[in-house]
Enzyme design. Structure first.
Site, PDB file in Angstrom:
ATOM      1  CG  ASP A 130      -2.371  -0.208   0.873  1.00 54.37           C
ATOM      2  OD1 ASP A 130      -2.723  -0.098  -0.310  1.00 54.37           O
ATOM      3  OD2 ASP A 130      -3.171  -0.478   1.785  1.00 54.37           O
ATOM      4  N   GLY A 191     -13.931   4.876   4.223  1.00 53.92           N
ATOM      5  CA  GLY A 191     -14.505   3.674   4.815  1.00 53.92           C
ATOM      6  C   GLY A 191     -14.332   3.768   6.322  1.00 53.92           C
ATOM      7  N   GLY A 193     -11.414   3.359   7.619  1.00 50.06           N
ATOM      8  CA  GLY A 193     -10.264   4.241   7.482  1.00 50.06           C
ATOM      9  C   GLY A 193     -10.519   5.195   6.337  1.00 50.06           C
ATOM     10  CG  ASP A 264     -22.243   2.442  10.716  1.00 54.94           C
ATOM     11  OD1 ASP A 264     -23.344   2.938  10.424  1.00 54.94           O
ATOM     12  OD2 ASP A 264     -21.635   1.651   9.986  1.00 54.94           O
ATOM     13  NE  ARG A 266     -24.858   2.173   5.029  1.00 56.56           N
ATOM     14  CZ  ARG A 266     -23.623   1.900   4.614  1.00 56.56           C
ATOM     15  NH1 ARG A 266     -22.641   1.782   5.517  1.00 56.56           N
ATOM     16  NH2 ARG A 266     -23.354   1.731   3.336  1.00 56.56           N
ATOM     17  N   GLY A 309     -16.499   2.192   1.217  1.00 55.52           N
ATOM     18  CA  GLY A 309     -17.874   1.931   1.628  1.00 55.52           C
ATOM     19  C   GLY A 309     -18.695   3.180   1.850  1.00 55.52           C
ATOM     20  N   GLY A 311     -17.718   6.376   0.766  1.00 62.57           N
ATOM     21  CA  GLY A 311     -17.638   7.177  -0.452  1.00 62.57           C
ATOM     22  C   GLY A 311     -18.543   6.687  -1.563  1.00 62.57           C
ATOM     23  CD  GLU A 363      -7.754  -2.224  -1.817  1.00 61.10           C
ATOM     24  OE1 GLU A 363      -7.368  -1.150  -1.332  1.00 61.10           O
ATOM     25  OE2 GLU A 363      -7.907  -3.268  -1.142  1.00 61.10           O
TER      26      GLU A 363
END
Length: 385
Positions: A130, A191, A193, A264, A266, A309, A311, A363
């Site tokens: 990464d 996400g 992160g 989270d 949401r 997730g 984005g 990925e």
């Protein structure tokens, strides 16, 4: 797309081991394309024995011999700067870098060894890092303003993370917009992160994560940017050990720390609690600051890309991040933004001077491609600066 010399229709096994889950994927690669055959995501709690889980996945899905296994490794340290064939030297370097990525590199090593258990020593294994995407950060973006001798002695620099995700978004943007391939792009990987990256003419100029994945944006449980003096102050008044301070910033901060209830988004978006609203506001505010800053670094922006997730799926967060950026030339198409739920979608208006896209991050396909390129070129695994 690189092609395996040994097999023009190769099967590539990719292993993406994260701190809480692992993603396994099988691709069929020919001279024409890399095509996903199977994929699965396993929570860490579901995995008692990596070798058993890996063997079961391959037994269920592989219709031909595996040509190469490829692993995402979060941290390559100062020496591992390109995708490379894994040998004893590479394993040792990944282990040394584990002090810089204690939640990730040991897991990658466990899956490398599990792959050897399943396939023996003859199957080539490739490591893709990464941090490699950011190996050539410009000096002004790479260095911290600390004593040079300490930085050199201990390899203290801004390494950057989420490189595979940002590279995948950049490549997807270029593939769909060949005329804009040399443009100025800010990508957000949002996400659990979160990070942002600025790319101009294919060169990475800056990224929000630094020496560790703690720097930069507010995340689910990570603090993002924080005054170093605040940490030393907390260590003194709370008597925190280095391990306790690290745990506080990694696991008890971010959205969770601000809201006191959840990391989270949401859950927080559905809450009427004032602390939840503050957490969301600060999350979006920090992303907006980076977008504005990177517009200055790049000398303008041609495209903004959202992946991950959050984005890809939370239109309300994209709206808040991009609000009042008309001065930069961003005009959001609210209907398109609301309709974008994970697929590749343009969410800016036709008259927007900046193209805004939601781009699913693949990925695994990029891992497969880099593995085959590594086999074809037999590139050396270390390069000095």
């Amino acid at each position: 797309m690189a092609e395996s010399k040994a097999n023009p229709d190769a099967r590539v096994l990719s292993i993406n081991a994260g701190s809480s889950s692992v993603r396994l994927a099988l691709h069929r690669a020919s001279a024409q394309a890399i095509v996903e055959q199977a994929t699965c995501r396993l929570a860490s709690t579901e995995i008692a024995d990596p070798a058993y889980s890996l063997g079961a996945f391959v037994s269920d899905h592989a219709d031909a011999a595996i040509a190469v296994a490829v692993h995402r490794v979060v941290h390559g340290g100062p020496k591992l700067r390109t995708a490379c064939l894994i040998d004893a030297t590479v394993e040792d370097e990944i282990a040394r870098a584990a002090t810089l990525a204690p939640l990730h590199n040991p897991l990658a090593l466990a899956w490398i060894r599990a792959t050897r258990t399943v396939f023996g020593n003859t199957l080539p294994q490739v490591a893709v890092f990464d941090t490699a995407y950011y190996a050539e950060l410009p000096p002004v973006a790479r260095h911290y303003a600390i004593p040079r001798e300490l930085a050199q002695k201990y390899g203290l620099r801004r390494y950057g993370f989420h490189g595979l995700a940002h590279q995948a978004m950049w490549r997807a943007w270029c593939a769909g917009h060949p005329d804009g391939a040399g443009g100025r792009v800010v990508s957000f990987q949002l996400g659990a992160g979160c990070s942002a990256t600025a790319v101009r003419d294919g060169h990475v100029l800056d990224t929000s994560m630094g020496f560790s994945p703690l720097e930069g944006l507010v995340m689910a449980t990570r603090c993002g940017d924080v005054d170093a003096g605040l940490l030393t102050h907390l260590q003194r008044i709370e008597g925190l050990s280095p391990d306790a301070a690290e745990a506080l910033l990694n696991h008890r901060s971010g959205l969770l720390g601000l809201s006191g209830t959840s990391g989270d988004l949401r859950t927080l978006l559905a809450s009427q609690d004032e602390s939840a609203r503050l957490a969301i506001d600060l999350y979006c505010y920090r992303a907006r600051k980076y977008l504005g800053a990177y517009a200055g670094v790049l000398g303008g922006v041609d495209a903004v890309l959202f992946g991950g997730g959050v984005g890809e799926h939370l239109s309300a967060i994209r709206t808040r991040i991009l609000a009042d950026f008309e001065w930069l030339g961003i005009r959001l198409d609210e209907d398109a933004n609301l309709a974008a739920l994970g697929g590749r979608t343009r969410i800016s208006r036709a008259d927007s001077h900046v193209a805004v896209w939601v781009i699913p991050v693949d990925e695994a396909a990029l891992l497969a491609e880099q593995a085959l390129a590594c086999l074809a070129s037999a590139a050396p695994h270390t390069r000095g600066r």
